[in-house]
Design a protein around this motif. Structure first.
Motif, mmCIF file in Angstrom:
data_model
loop_
_atom_site.group_PDB
_atom_site.id
_atom_site.type_symbol
_atom_site.label_atom_id
_atom_site.label_comp_id
_atom_site.label_asym_id
_atom_site.label_seq_id
_atom_site.Cartn_x
_atom_site.Cartn_y
_atom_site.Cartn_z
ATOM 1 N N TRP A 90 0.839 -1.212 0.000
ATOM 2 C CA TRP A 90 0.000 0.000 0.000
ATOM 3 C C TRP A 90 0.868 1.255 0.000
ATOM 4 C CZ3 TRP A 90 -2.364 2.339 4.955
ATOM 5 C CH2 TRP A 90 -3.218 3.408 4.638
ATOM 6 N N LEU A 91 1.830 1.331 0.908
ATOM 7 C CA LEU A 91 2.608 2.551 1.097
ATOM 8 C C LEU A 91 3.784 2.665 0.137
ATOM 9 C CD1 LEU A 91 2.620 2.725 5.013
ATOM 10 C CD2 LEU A 91 1.038 3.796 3.418
ATOM 11 N N ASN A 92 4.132 1.568 -0.550
ATOM 12 C CA ASN A 92 5.229 1.590 -1.525
ATOM 13 C C ASN A 92 4.726 1.479 -2.951
ATOM 14 O OD1 ASN A 92 7.228 1.818 0.339
ATOM 15 N ND2 ASN A 92 7.635 -0.362 0.484
ATOM 16 N N SER A 93 3.562 2.009 -3.214
ATOM 17 C CA SER A 93 2.934 1.828 -4.527
ATOM 18 C C SER A 93 3.424 2.813 -5.575
ATOM 19 C CB SER A 93 1.416 1.943 -4.385
ATOM 20 O OG SER A 93 1.070 3.194 -3.820
ATOM 21 N N THR A 94 4.366 3.690 -5.218
ATOM 22 C CA THR A 94 4.876 4.675 -6.174
ATOM 23 C C THR A 94 6.339 4.399 -6.494
ATOM 24 O OG1 THR A 94 5.513 6.197 -4.394
ATOM 25 C CG2 THR A 94 3.300 6.429 -5.303
ATOM 26 N N VAL A 95 6.742 4.763 -7.704
ATOM 27 C CA VAL A 95 8.139 4.553 -8.106
ATOM 28 C C VAL A 95 9.057 5.469 -7.314
ATOM 29 C CG1 VAL A 95 9.769 4.678 -10.012
ATOM 30 C CG2 VAL A 95 7.440 3.820 -10.413
ATOM 31 N N LEU A 96 8.708 6.738 -7.254
ATOM 32 C CA LEU A 96 9.508 7.709 -6.510
ATOM 33 C C LEU A 96 8.960 7.847 -5.100
ATOM 34 C CD1 LEU A 96 9.945 10.496 -9.218
ATOM 35 C CD2 LEU A 96 11.582 8.703 -8.575
ATOM 36 N N PRO A 97 9.803 7.992 -4.107
ATOM 37 C CA PRO A 97 9.315 8.157 -2.738
ATOM 38 C C PRO A 97 8.642 9.514 -2.563
ATOM 39 C CG PRO A 97 11.685 8.438 -2.809
ATOM 40 C CD PRO A 97 11.272 7.973 -4.175
ATOM 41 N N PRO A 98 7.462 9.557 -1.969
ATOM 42 C CA PRO A 98 6.797 10.850 -1.756
ATOM 43 C C PRO A 98 7.558 11.697 -0.749
ATOM 44 C CG PRO A 98 5.584 9.081 -0.672
ATOM 45 C CD PRO A 98 6.661 8.421 -1.477
ATOM 46 N N ASP A 99 7.354 13.007 -0.839
ATOM 47 C CA ASP A 99 8.020 13.912 0.104
ATOM 48 C C ASP A 99 7.421 13.810 1.498
ATOM 49 O OD1 ASP A 99 9.915 15.376 -1.679
ATOM 50 O OD2 ASP A 99 8.039 15.856 -2.721
ATOM 51 N N MET A 100 6.131 13.504 1.559
ATOM 52 C CA MET A 100 5.445 13.402 2.851
ATOM 53 C C MET A 100 4.455 12.255 2.813
ATOM 54 S SD MET A 100 4.451 17.409 3.545
ATOM 55 C CE MET A 100 5.572 18.707 3.064
ATOM 56 N N TYR A 101 4.152 11.708 3.991
ATOM 57 C CA TYR A 101 3.072 10.744 4.180
ATOM 58 C C TYR A 101 2.099 11.300 5.214
ATOM 59 C CZ TYR A 101 5.377 6.691 1.905
ATOM 60 O OH TYR A 101 5.931 5.809 1.022
ATOM 61 N N LEU A 110 -11.421 7.141 2.370
ATOM 62 C CA LEU A 110 -10.956 7.013 0.980
ATOM 63 C C LEU A 110 -9.903 5.958 0.912
ATOM 64 C CD1 LEU A 110 -10.631 10.841 0.403
ATOM 65 C CD2 LEU A 110 -12.533 9.441 -0.262
ATOM 66 N N ASN A 111 -9.498 5.624 -0.217
ATOM 67 C CA ASN A 111 -8.421 4.629 -0.321
ATOM 68 C C ASN A 111 -7.079 5.321 -0.127
ATOM 69 O OD1 ASN A 111 -6.839 2.429 -0.858
ATOM 70 N ND2 ASN A 111 -7.567 2.084 -2.918
ATOM 71 N N TYR A 112 -6.470 5.766 -1.208
ATOM 72 C CA TYR A 112 -5.241 6.549 -1.106
ATOM 73 C C TYR A 112 -5.027 7.294 -2.414
ATOM 74 C CZ TYR A 112 -2.681 3.219 -4.031
ATOM 75 O OH TYR A 112 -2.249 2.448 -5.065
ATOM 76 N N ARG A 113 -4.185 8.302 -2.375
ATOM 77 C CA ARG A 113 -3.830 9.031 -3.589
ATOM 78 C C ARG A 113 -2.552 9.820 -3.337
ATOM 79 N NH1 ARG A 113 -8.115 12.024 -1.424
ATOM 80 N NH2 ARG A 113 -7.683 14.210 -0.973
ATOM 81 N N ILE A 114 -1.862 10.115 -4.408
ATOM 82 C CA ILE A 114 -0.681 10.966 -4.348
ATOM 83 C C ILE A 114 -1.087 12.341 -4.857
ATOM 84 C CG2 ILE A 114 1.699 11.319 -5.106
ATOM 85 C CD1 ILE A 114 1.382 8.899 -3.391
ATOM 86 N N THR A 115 -0.801 13.360 -4.064
ATOM 87 C CA THR A 115 -1.190 14.718 -4.423
ATOM 88 C C THR A 115 0.042 15.592 -4.565
ATOM 89 O OG1 THR A 115 -3.301 14.549 -3.272
ATOM 90 C CG2 THR A 115 -2.448 16.763 -3.634
ATOM 91 N N ASP A 116 0.094 16.336 -5.652
ATOM 92 C CA ASP A 116 1.154 17.335 -5.839
ATOM 93 C C ASP A 116 0.687 18.664 -5.263
ATOM 94 O OD1 ASP A 116 2.987 15.670 -7.124
ATOM 95 O OD2 ASP A 116 1.992 15.945 -9.047
ATOM 96 N N LEU A 117 1.573 19.301 -4.522
ATOM 97 C CA LEU A 117 1.216 20.533 -3.834
ATOM 98 C C LEU A 117 2.233 21.605 -4.147
ATOM 99 C CD1 LEU A 117 -0.956 21.466 -1.742
ATOM 100 C CD2 LEU A 117 0.747 21.038 0.016
ATOM 101 N N ASP A 118 1.738 22.782 -4.551
ATOM 102 C CA ASP A 118 2.614 23.937 -4.769
ATOM 103 C C ASP A 118 2.873 24.621 -3.439
ATOM 104 O OD1 ASP A 118 2.823 23.539 -7.470
ATOM 105 O OD2 ASP A 118 1.125 24.831 -7.958
ATOM 106 N N VAL A 119 4.134 24.747 -3.063
ATOM 107 C CA VAL A 119 4.522 25.335 -1.786
ATOM 108 C C VAL A 119 5.334 26.587 -2.046
ATOM 109 C CG1 VAL A 119 5.865 25.000 0.318
ATOM 110 C CG2 VAL A 119 4.468 23.140 -0.579
#
Length: 591
Positions: free
Chosen positions: A80-91, A242-251
């Protein structure tokens, strides 16, 4: 169905809320460590030139929720938590129904917290190192926030809050937890909610969503500053079932600073003479009025509602100004809302006439004048917040009694105690209490989850009005709404069913059923009647536990906190003793 569709739209993926602010309205949400004109003028200039010294960066956030149904982790969470190729910046990982045991529900203590936290920590993306920034939990609702270690130094102002929307708006079987933080130059709030299930409960979910948005507030480091609500952030990330999703955020990040400047010019704010009158104020019913402050002067300015001499706060406890202070850029405006809300703390004195809906707010402008804003209203007396003895001496509904009669009755009661009865024989128990218990006895004796599932606020208002006016003769609303109305009635009593003076004896003798029974026999007669009447009703409920799913421990926990109160904050040991005391009356009747 339209309400349901609206709610669904609000909670689907586009609940990742990114708001852009103009310099004028963003100035309203600035934190102000001190009410200092120079510092705030500098902030205003920074905002006006924000594009010159900031730039936007993209960061990825893994948002996930998991309803674990009270189970312990049995397998790795890596898929579940390793479902992306690149590691997310935050969880930001949320859980619902972490622990379904009664201990977790009533004491907010569970070993499952550490079990699932460890499971998450072991399953984060292996191509990056993460730091645990914050964990927050309310009963079974939990939120864990991790960030890549290289980003940790840019995280600041981390705060966590919870809000329960279960029975009486307190119990945490439903509600939300949230974490706010500043990342570089952007404020971010993450909310994990657990709302009422099933399609037919859409109205309850809408109410809970609005409650969470209004009640979940973050205290600021400076206690004089107003709390920060969910939507007062640059980005709001809302997760829940919800299930899960990766969100891009402008900071927003700072690239350079501008020099500080001195501003010595004067300002002026046009503000017409204002006065507000709130008509027919009722117990636990919000009323609000708004006005606008416009700065048409030459420089920015700030405002604040200030305390009057010999008063602890800027307004009476039933009144709130939002925001109570703020900063207004040149040519900008701010809307101020005045809200009146009478709760269990303020209702007793308003019911008795000892206080009225009457106050004067002093609006102070930095380097300017003070404006005096009168606030008045008429309060409709209620059985909520009226004592047992007074209600037993009122044969008619509260709102049919002249205010002067009620005031004299309460005044006499306060001076004479139980002897302050009318020339007529008083009622054995308050008629309002009888109406609610009788309704539940006839309609809800087998109701599933009675006293555990909250009702609707709109139905509570109808029940309250019915009790206070005597019209109609039967109570409206669902069984759950009537049950919650009964709990609110007990909670609002100025003196609890077991008076404060008996509280120490109850704790000392909680292990002896005979001594507990003896203490109850010593209560003032109307208090003793109410206690025994409620205990007898609850024993009838327990006879139908196969249908209503109640047990004596659940009822002891819920009702002991209302019937046996301390004037000081109870510790966990005291709470357990009050439950042990009341439990004797649930498992056996009086000898």
């Amino acid at each position: 169905s339209s309400s349901n569709s609206s709610f669904s739209r609000e909670l689907r993926d586009d609940l990742v809320h990114s708001s852009s602010h103009t310099a004028s309205n963003k100035a309203q949400i600035l934190t102000m460590p001190q009410f200092n004109l120079r510092d705030n003028l500098i902030k205003c200039e920074l905002l006006k030139n924000e594009d010159q010294y900031t730039y936007l960066e993209d960061f990825s956030i893994f948002l996930g929720t998991y309803n674990v149904n009270g189970q312990a982790p049995k397998e790795s969470l890596s898929p579940w938590l390793n479902s992306t190729v690149l590691p997310p910046d935050m969880y930001c990982i949320g859980f619902q129904e972490l622990d379904l045991s009664k201990e977790a529900f009533f004491f907010n203590d569970t070993p499952k917290e550490m079990e699932w936290t460890n499971a998450v920590g072991r399953a984060l993306h292996p191509d990056a190192k993460y730091a645990l920034v914050k964990l927050v939990r309310l009963v079974g609702i939990m939120l864990i926030f991790y960030v890549k270690k290289e980003h940790a130094e840019f995280i600041s102002v981390v705060e966590a809050e919870t809000v329960g929307t279960g029975i009486m708006g307190r119990m945490g079987n439903k509600g939300a937890v949230a974490i706010r933080f500043l990342f570089h130059n952007s404020s971010i709030c993450v909310v994990n909610s657990h709302l009422a299930a099933h399609i037919e409960e859409y109205e309850r979910r809408n109410q809970d969503y609005k409650d969470i948005c209004s009640r979940l507030q973050f205290r600021q480091l400076d206690p004089t500053q107003p709390p920060v609500t969910i939507m007062k952030h640059d980005a709001v990330l809302w997760i829940g079932d919800l299930n899960y999703r990766i969100t891009d955020l402008d900071v927003s990040s700072v690239k350079e600073l501008i020099d500080k400047k001195d501003f010595e010019t004067l300002h002026r704010i046009p503000l017409l003479f204002l006065q507000f009158h709130f008509k027919d104020v009722k117990f636990m019913q919000h009323q609000a009025e708004a006005f606008t402050i416009t700065n048409d002067g030459q420089v920015p300015c700030q405002f604040e509602f200030i305390t009057k001499p010999n008063e602890p706060t800027y307004c009476k406890p039933w009144l709130t100004a939002n925001p109570p202070k703020g900063f207004i850029a040149q040519g900008a405006s701010v809307d101020v809302e005045l809200e009146v809300f009478v709760n269990r703390s303020t209702a007793p004195k308003l019911n008795s006439g000892a206080e009225e809906i009457e106050d004067i707010l002093v609006l102070h402008l930095e380097r300017g004048k003070d404006y005096f804003i009168p606030v008045t209203g008429n309060y409709l007396s209620s059985c909520y917040g009226t004592s047992i003895l007074s209600l037993c001496n009122l044969k008619e509904p509260v709102q049919e009694m002249p205010q002067e009669t009620l005031r004299k009755l309460v005044s006499a009661e306060m001076s004479l105690g139980e002897n302050a009865v009318s020339t007529e024989k008083p009622l054995d128990i308050p008629k309002e209490l009888w109406m609610m218990v009788d309704h539940l006895f006839r309609n809800a004796i087998k109701q599933e989850d009675i006293f555990q599932q909250p009702g609707l606020r709109s139905e509570f208002a109808e029940i309250r009005d019915c009790l206070d006016t005597g019209i109609p003769d039967s109570l409206p609303g669902s069984n759950h709404s009537v049950a919650e109305a009964l709990l609110l009635f007990l909670d609002a009593l100025p003196e609890p069913v077991v008076p404060y003076s008996f509280y120490p004896q109850c704790l000392e003798n909680c292990s002896s059923a005979s001594q507990c029974e003896k203490i109850i026999s010593m209560l003032p007669r109307c208090h003793e009647n109410v206690f025994n009447y409620l205990a007898a009703f609850l024993r009838e409920l327990l006879k139908n536990s196969a249908s209503n799913r109640l047990d004596s421990k659940i009822l002891a926990t819920i009702f002991a906190s209302l019937l046996l109160k301390s004037q000081k904050k109870q510790d966990l040991g005291e709470k357990r003793k009050t439950q042990e005391f009341f439990h004797h009356f649930l498992v056996q009747g009086p000898s």
